[in-house]
Write a protein that holds these residues in place. Structure first.
Motif, PDB file in Angstrom:
ATOM      1  N   UNK A   1       0.853  -1.180   0.000  1.00 16.15           N
ATOM      2  CA  UNK A   1       0.000   0.000   0.000  1.00 16.15           C
ATOM      3  C   UNK A   1       0.895   1.238   0.000  1.00 16.15           C
ATOM      4  N   UNK A   2       0.437   2.275  -0.699  1.00 22.95           N
ATOM      5  CA  UNK A   2       1.279   3.443  -0.884  1.00 22.95           C
ATOM      6  C   UNK A   2       0.880   4.561   0.065  1.00 22.95           C
ATOM      7  N   UNK A   3       1.835   5.481   0.326  1.00 21.77           N
ATOM      8  CA  UNK A   3       1.536   6.643   1.162  1.00 21.77           C
ATOM      9  C   UNK A   3       0.481   7.538   0.505  1.00 21.77           C
ATOM     10  N   UNK A   4       0.577   7.664  -0.812  1.00 22.96           N
ATOM     11  CA  UNK A   4      -0.360   8.507  -1.553  1.00 22.96           C
ATOM     12  C   UNK A   4      -0.955   7.649  -2.655  1.00 22.96           C
ATOM     13  N   UNK A   5      -2.264   7.715  -2.836  1.00 21.28           N
ATOM     14  CA  UNK A   5      -2.862   6.891  -3.878  1.00 21.28           C
ATOM     15  C   UNK A   5      -2.928   7.664  -5.192  1.00 21.28           C
ATOM     16  N   UNK A   6      -1.896   7.512  -6.015  1.00 19.29           N
ATOM     17  CA  UNK A   6      -1.855   8.267  -7.272  1.00 19.29           C
ATOM     18  C   UNK A   6      -2.942   7.805  -8.229  1.00 19.29           C
ATOM     19  N   UNK A   7      -3.410   6.562  -8.061  1.00 16.91           N
ATOM     20  CA  UNK A   7      -4.415   6.024  -8.980  1.00 16.91           C
ATOM     21  C   UNK A   7      -5.736   6.787  -8.892  1.00 16.91           C
ATOM     22  N   UNK A   8      -6.021   7.357  -7.721  1.00  9.14           N
ATOM     23  CA  UNK A   8      -7.306   8.036  -7.528  1.00  9.14           C
ATOM     24  C   UNK A   8      -7.199   9.549  -7.693  1.00  9.14           C
ATOM     25  N   UNK A   9      -5.983  10.084  -7.814  1.00 11.40           N
ATOM     26  CA  UNK A   9      -5.802  11.539  -7.795  1.00 11.40           C
ATOM     27  C   UNK A   9      -6.390  12.202  -9.042  1.00 11.40           C
ATOM     28  N   UNK A  10      -6.914  13.416  -8.869  1.00  8.67           N
ATOM     29  CA  UNK A  10      -7.519  14.157  -9.990  1.00  8.67           C
ATOM     30  C   UNK A  10      -6.460  14.877 -10.825  1.00  8.67           C
ATOM     31  N   UNK A  11      -5.374  15.253 -10.158  1.00 12.11           N
ATOM     32  CA  UNK A  11      -4.275  15.887 -10.876  1.00 12.11           C
ATOM     33  C   UNK A  11      -2.978  15.175 -10.481  1.00 12.11           C
ATOM     34  N   UNK A  12      -2.212  14.767 -11.481  1.00 17.41           N
ATOM     35  CA  UNK A  12      -0.951  14.078 -11.211  1.00 17.41           C
ATOM     36  C   UNK A  12       0.180  14.825 -11.917  1.00 17.41           C
ATOM     37  N   UNK A  13       1.167  15.233 -11.148  1.00 14.94           N
ATOM     38  CA  UNK A  13       2.367  15.865 -11.709  1.00 14.94           C
ATOM     39  C   UNK A  13       3.477  14.831 -11.619  1.00 14.94           C
ATOM     40  N   UNK A  14       3.983  14.408 -12.774  1.00 15.85           N
ATOM     41  CA  UNK A  14       4.879  13.264 -12.800  1.00 15.85           C
ATOM     42  C   UNK A  14       6.263  13.676 -13.293  1.00 15.85           C
ATOM     43  N   UNK A  15       7.293  13.199 -12.618  1.00 17.21           N
ATOM     44  CA  UNK A  15       8.658  13.559 -13.001  1.00 17.21           C
ATOM     45  C   UNK A  15       9.431  12.352 -13.509  1.00 17.21           C
ATOM     46  N   UNK A  16      10.335  12.619 -14.438  1.00 17.42           N
ATOM     47  CA  UNK A  16      11.176  11.565 -14.999  1.00 17.42           C
ATOM     48  C   UNK A  16      12.639  11.910 -14.826  1.00 17.42           C
ATOM     49  N   UNK A  17      13.453  11.158 -15.506  1.00 19.19           N
ATOM     50  CA  UNK A  17      14.898  11.275 -15.386  1.00 19.19           C
ATOM     51  C   UNK A  17      15.398  12.692 -15.695  1.00 19.19           C
ATOM     52  N   UNK A  18      14.609  13.450 -16.473  1.00 20.05           N
ATOM     53  CA  UNK A  18      14.998  14.830 -16.785  1.00 20.05           C
ATOM     54  C   UNK A  18      15.131  15.716 -15.563  1.00 20.05           C
ATOM     55  N   UNK A  19      14.624  15.289 -14.417  1.00 15.09           N
ATOM     56  CA  UNK A  19      14.711  16.102 -13.195  1.00 15.09           C
ATOM     57  C   UNK A  19      16.142  16.097 -12.627  1.00 15.09           C
ATOM     58  N   UNK A  20      16.912  15.079 -13.027  1.00 14.38           N
ATOM     59  CA  UNK A  20      18.370  15.014 -12.767  1.00 14.38           C
ATOM     60  C   UNK A  20      18.793  14.805 -11.320  1.00 14.38           C
ATOM     61  N   UNK A  21      18.090  15.382 -10.361  1.00 17.69           N
ATOM     62  CA  UNK A  21      18.593  15.426  -8.995  1.00 17.69           C
ATOM     63  C   UNK A  21      17.401  15.354  -8.033  1.00 17.69           C
TER      64      UNK A  21
END
Ligand SMILES: Cc1cc2nc3c(=O)[nH]c(=O)nc-3n(C[C@H](O)[C@H](O)[C@H](O)COP(=O)(O)OP(=O)(O)OC[C@H]3O[C@@H](n4cnc5c(N)ncnc54)[C@H](O)[C@@H]3O)c2cc1C
Ligand SMILES: Nc1ncnc2c1ncn2[C@@H]1O[C@H](COP(=O)(O)O)[C@@H](O)[C@H]1O
Lengths: 260, 324
Positions: B196-216
């Motif tokens: 079980x996750x701390x935050x349920x991203x599956x149910x969220x209305x807005x999701x801001x997602x980061x990838x490898x481009x964030x670098x750090x």
């Protein structure tokens, strides 16, 4: 415990899509201007193999089938702590997977091996075929997409990743072959000076002939006919302007469409 | 042209959607070139899928074995190699899933079959089978031709083959196989469901997602600020979890979660197939990437080509202003 890790070299295209072009022969991308390095998955496989060899003793051998300029990924492996490095001098890029698998299986068969590790797939042609092919050729039990493993006497307990983040657990009897998924460890950092020192270590170069193979053993069953750039199936409306302007226009669009 | 055999997969009482996709493709190839389509389904209570499969297949072979709940690859390999050796189909189709990744290459070697994996298309013309794949993370398309004599095994990418309507009623055969675990050299010990996750991203209305481009990992703050301005949660692509920067429950994609937000914002994510399969339920997708050819722009509705470190703070600021 004797570990063999199969590794390969790939060109890094992750941030270079706009410079990717198909080469003159139409069978690969043009590598000019692109950096080559160890296949991402293989870094995790090497790290895992080295940890078990450090814990349990024995030898760790890095193995590749590739041309001479692939020596540098073997040097990286040596710098990370591998005891030996072997290169079968063949241009794997022009062969089908089954042929490369045949070569690797033959080479591994001649090395001491209790635990054989592969990357789950390669970043370039990403077929995810070689590990299980080699396992079948050597008659070893195998598990793919391994995200956790624990060696215990003559057994290895593995956890393999399936869809949606769920896992399957298996116990395999050694010798066994595993393909490693990214994220199961943090590959160690190797300093440039260690890589430089590894230049003095010897790389065992061998040939098909020395392995007792001939071209008759390597008949391709699939042939690459052509390669083309993926058509720009562009769907997104691109918002232009400097970062400020583009961000402003996007925020307005989000507001108008009711999401904020 | 020969017969086609489709390996159907199921887990937790559900038939995999990709299996029906492959079956539809098999039907289409058979309609063009002749030959029969058989589906094989293996596992405990596998007969419950037979009717559904029989809508597309001329024959459904049910291998009901009691040893295992679902169908891990290892005993399935023995069942399939015996079925293929006996029935000699020309083409074996299955989804490119974790099951097939374990099974198909080993089966191909065992049977001396030719293999192509993760295919976006399969065709048969003038007696030659061809497949299309997407090497270099989708940046190019490759077309392969098979040598004519071999048995061919193809694994297909989910979502590449539409499921056709079908109302056929193929025959159903039930086979009994004795599937002892392989001399105990590989023993299946069970499943582990995701934590079980701390935050349920599956149910969220807005999701801001980061990838490898964030670098750090320090830069994750940028995404958190944008997410809080938008009233959403932060999710990510796989490398961010691999690096230990965010917990596994935040990962979107094939081996992570499927999300269904009103708005999905992809920051520094290339748009690899294994990531975007998790986005099929998103209403609107926005991408920020410095590479104008990044595949994410092929699935996004709006895009900004630019440096996320410049665009994201500006966007956060504008969103706050518009909300104030
Ligand atoms: C069996 C299997 C399962 C997998 N499951 C998943 C999964 O569930 N989820 C998943 O995400 N992946 C999964 N993957 C991995 C997947 O194939 C990709 O490797 C991964 O999605 C790539 O993540 P990324 O887009 O963050 O990184 P990259 O592909 O490296 O992309 C980084 C992007 O950031 C851009 N960028 C860099 N700097 C900047 C900047 N300053 N500003 C703006 N943009 C910038 C680059 O142009 C590039 O497009 C799986 C792989 C396998 C084999
Ligand atoms: N030429 C090669 N030499 C050694 N190992 C290889 C080679 N090609 C692939 N491999 C191994 O096989 C894995 C899977 O590759 P692939 O089946 O091509 O996706 C890689 O991660 C490597 O561990």
């Amino acid at each position: 415990m004797n570990v063999v890790v199969a590794i390969k070299k790939v060109v890094d295209t992750s941030e270079a899509a706009d410079v990717v072009e198909v080469d003159a022969a139409g069978k690969d991308i043009s590598k000019a201007g692109l950096v080559s390095r160890l296949n991402d998955w293989d870094g995790y496989a090497l790290e895992e193999g080295l940890r078990w060899r450090e814990k349990l003793g024995g030898t760790a051998t890095a193995l590749t089938v590739g041309p001479r300029d692939w020596d540098d990924v073997l040097r990286t492996a040596l710098a990370m702590g591998a005891d030996a490095a072997v290169r079968v001098d063949e241009d794997a890029a022009s062969m089908d997977c089954r042929s490369v698998a045949r070569i690797l299986a033959t080479a591994i068969g001649k090395l001491p091996h209790d635990l054989v590790l592969f990357g789950a797939q390669s970043e370039d042609f990403g077929s995810a075929q070689l590990g299980p092919m080699v396992a079948q050729m050597l008659g070893l039990p195998h598990a793919t997409l391994v995200v956790g493993l624990d060696v215990n006497d003559d057994r290895v307990h593995v956890s393999r990743e399936i869809e949606g983040g769920a896992r399957e657990l298996y116990t395999l009897t050694l010798p066994a072959l595993l393909t490693i998924q990214t994220g199961l460890n943090r590959p160690r950092y190797v300093s440039f000076s260690r890589i430089k020192r590894a230049r003095e270590k010897e790389i065992g170069v061998t040939t098909l002939h020395e392995l007792g193979l001939s071209s008759a053993d390597l008949v391709p069953s699939v042939t690459l006919e052509r390669l083309e750039l993926t058509p720009a199936g562009r769907r997104a409306m691109l918002i232009s302007g400097n970062p400020e302007e583009a961000a402003g226009a996007l925020a307005t669009l989000l507001k108008e469409s009711g999401v904020i | 042209m020969g017969d086609i055999l489709v390996v159907a997969e199921h887990r937790g009482g559900q038939l995999a959607a990709v299996s029906l996709e492959m079956l539809s493709k098999g039907r289409e190839l058979a309609n063009h070139c002749g030959g029969q389509v058989a589906a094989v389904v293996i596992g405990k209570d596998a007969d419950r899928y037979a009717r559904r499969l029989a809508q597309h297949a001329d024959t459904v072979v049910v291998v009901d074995h009691h040893g295992l709940e679902d169908s891990p690859a290892e005993p399935s390999q023995r069942v399939l190699s015996s079925i293929v050796s006996e029935r000699k189909p020309k083409l074996v189709l299955m989804g490119h899933t974790s099951f097939a990744m374990d099974l198909a290459p080993a089966l191909a070697v065992e049977l001396g079959a030719a293999l192509a994996t993760d295919c976006l298309d399969v065709s048969a013309r003038d007696g030659v089978f061809r497949v299309t794949t997407a090497p270099y993370n989708g940046k190019v398309r490759a077309v392969y031709a098979f040598a004519p004599s071999d048995i061919i095994i193809v694994t297909g990418r989910a979502g590449s083959f539409p499921v056709e309507q079908a109302q056929g009623q193929g025959d159903i055969e039930v086979l009994e196989y004795d599937v002892e675990q392989d001399g105990q050299r590989k023993v299946f010990e069970g499943y582990v469901e995701p934590e079980a996750s701390d935050v349920d991203i599956a149910q969220a209305k807005v999701v801001v997602s980061v990838g490898r481009g964030i670098k750090d990992s320090d830069k994750l703050e940028l995404a958190e600020e944008l997410a809080s301005a938008l009233g959403g949660v932060v999710a990510c692509s796989r490398p961010i979890v691999d690096y230990g920067w965010l917990p596994a429950g935040r990962q979107v994609g094939q081996s992570g979660k499927t999300v269904t937000p009103k708005l999905y914002v992809a920051l520094g994510i290339s748009g690899a197939f294994q990531h975007v399969v998790g986005l099929t339920g998103a209403k609107m997708i926005v991408a920020v990437n410095k590479d104008p050819h990044a595949p994410i722009f092929g699935v996004a509705d709006y895009g900004i080509v630019g440096d996320l470190f410049e665009v994201v703070p500006a966007l956060t600021q504008k969103v706050r202003e518009l909300k104030a």
